[in-house]
Write a protein that holds these residues in place. Structure first.
Motif, short mmCIF file in Angstrom:
data_model
loop_
_atom_site.label_atom_id
_atom_site.label_comp_id
_atom_site.label_asym_id
_atom_site.label_seq_id
_atom_site.Cartn_x
_atom_site.Cartn_y
_atom_site.Cartn_z
N ASN A 1 -51.76 44.85 -85.28
CA ASN A 1 -51.49 46.23 -85.63
C ASN A 1 -51.52 47.11 -84.38
OD1 ASN A 1 -51.48 46.98 -88.78
ND2 ASN A 1 -52.78 45.18 -88.45
N SER B 1 -52.04 50.55 -83.57
CA SER B 1 -52.58 51.71 -84.27
C SER B 1 -52.92 52.82 -83.30
CB SER B 1 -53.83 51.30 -85.06
OG SER B 1 -54.85 50.93 -84.15
N SER C 1 -47.64 51.17 -87.01
CA SER C 1 -48.02 52.31 -87.84
C SER C 1 -47.25 53.56 -87.40
CB SER C 1 -49.52 52.59 -87.72
OG SER C 1 -50.27 51.46 -88.09
N ASP D 1 -44.04 50.43 -90.54
CA ASP D 1 -45.08 50.72 -91.53
C ASP D 1 -45.30 52.22 -91.62
OD1 ASP D 1 -47.57 50.91 -92.94
OD2 ASP D 1 -48.67 50.63 -91.06
N HIS E 1 -47.37 55.01 -92.31
CA HIS E 1 -48.84 54.98 -92.29
C HIS E 1 -49.35 56.41 -92.16
CE1 HIS E 1 -52.18 51.97 -91.28
NE2 HIS E 1 -52.79 53.14 -91.24
N ASN F 1 -48.73 52.40 -96.28
CA ASN F 1 -50.06 51.84 -96.03
C ASN F 1 -51.07 52.39 -97.02
OD1 ASN F 1 -52.20 50.58 -94.22
ND2 ASN F 1 -52.86 52.71 -94.27
#
Length: 380
Positions: free
Chosen positions: A46, A48, A85, A125, A127, A171
């Protein structure tokens, strides 16, 4: 004349029917695609606190936080994909009607192209913040904006290789009502599918996408969908000391893994409330170890077999601030092994945040050797 009409009718009967474009949600062209593509998402990470979960999305900050060197390191460590994300509000900030934030989108495009160049597949994603999701639960106009976001984003990437770009609806939806979330997700999937007929979509269950939520999820009608869940169990260990989540974990320090009543006895007194002491005491009684994790995660495999659909673990990890480093590595190893025994691909949380697989000093990232080994990756 009567004979001529009969002949014309017979001729028309043998004309080929006018072809109609296949419906991607039911076409045999997409049958088995999700299963095949799920196998392409083997070991991921991930990315992030970068294009999401941040307060500053300026190009200068985005280009410095995670660089092309970081992306190259992800590949050299052995990751084959990145779950990227992306903040929903930032995608829509100052965007034209039916469009997306051009400045932010340009940075996203550069990131995606760099990852593809380094032979990393990308999960796009969405998010967003908790507030974004709160509005989805309570405002039909917010749902319409969300679907419009996905229409624009899927159309933007529709010409990319569908073996290399995946679309994750949302998410951790944070909907308590499973039926309400299913209705929203169905609308979003329809919006994606209209714009990108052959890309694989990643869907999830309600609340925080936990395993128990997955087990009650009814798959959608679209066959080109992978189903994701997140695994942070046992929470007392993986989130000890975390300040952004349930209050029981905030005071915890030195919580052991594996757990036993004997090992947990010294930790119980860290909780002030009797109910919280009971909670952490139960963690010891539950005797969490590799066998327990294998047993728990086998149910993800059972759900996939029951519904004949592929499953993917989009997040698992341990908050590193207060966890013993060797125990953190042991939990990651045991969870990774259990997922792979079930044939479930995964993305560890996260690259360089508070659950990190690398340490980064003065702009240079270095794999944490014990963590890389636990995940079956390279540290050199």
């Amino acid at each position: 004349m009567r004979m001529l009409v009969v002949c014309l009718l017979l001729f028309c009967c043998f004309l080929p029917a006018q072809s109609q474009p296949p419906n991607p949600a039911t076409s045999s062209l997409t049958a088995g695609l999700a299963e095949r593509r799920a196998q392409l998402l083997h070991r991921g990470v991930n990315a992030s606190m970068w294009l999401a979960q941040a307060s500053d999305y300026s190009p200068a900050r985005l280009r410095a936080y995670t660089t092309a060197d970081d992306i190259a390191l992800m590949h050299s460590m052995g990751f084959d994909h990145v779950r990227l994300s992306i903040d929903g509000d930032e995608l829509l900030r100052n965007a034209p009607a039916g469009g997306l934030n051009a400045i932010f989108l340009a940075e996203l495009d550069t990131t995606v192209k760099t990852m593809l160049k380094d032979d990393l597949r990308v999960i796009v994603d969405v998010h967003p913040s908790d507030d974004f999701k709160r509005k989805l639960r309570s405002d039909d106009a917010a749902v319409a904006r969300f679907c419009a976001l996905w229409s624009a984003l899927a159309a933007h990437y529709a010409q990319t290789d569908p073996d290399r770009i995946f679309f994750e609806v949302l998410n951790e939806p944070e909907f308590d009502n499973a039926q309400q979330w299913a209705a929203v997700q169905t609308q979003a999937i329809a919006a994606i599918r209209r714009a990108a007929p052959y890309h694989t979509i990643i869907a999830t269950a309600e609340r925080y996408s936990g395993l128990t939520n997955l087990l009650t999820l009814e798959p959608v009608a679209d066959p080109n969908v992978i189903y994701t869940f997140h695994d942070y169990e046992p929470f007392a260990f993986t989130h000890q000391g975390a300040t952004w989540t349930m209050e029981q974990v905030r005071p915890l320090r030195r919580v052991p893994y594996p757990s036993s009543p004997e090992d947990i006895a010294a930790v119980v007194s860290q909780e002030q409330q009797l109910i919280d002491q009971h909670w952490i005491n139960s963690y010891g009684l539950d005797r969490w170890d590799a066998a327990r994790i294998r047993s728990e995660l086998s149910f993800a495999g059972k759900w996939a077999a029951l519904h004949h659909v592929p499953v993917y673990c989009g997040e698992f990890g341990v908050y590193q601030a207060f966890a013993d480093p060797a125990m953190r590595a042991a939990w990651l190893h045991d969870t990774r092994m259990a997922l792979e025994e079930q044939g479930i691909g995964w993305a560890v949380w996260d690259y360089r945040g508070s659950f990190a697989v690398v340490s980064k000093t003065n702009g240079k990232a270095t794999p944490i050797p014990a963590i890389a080994t636990a995940l079956g990756l390279h540290s050199q």
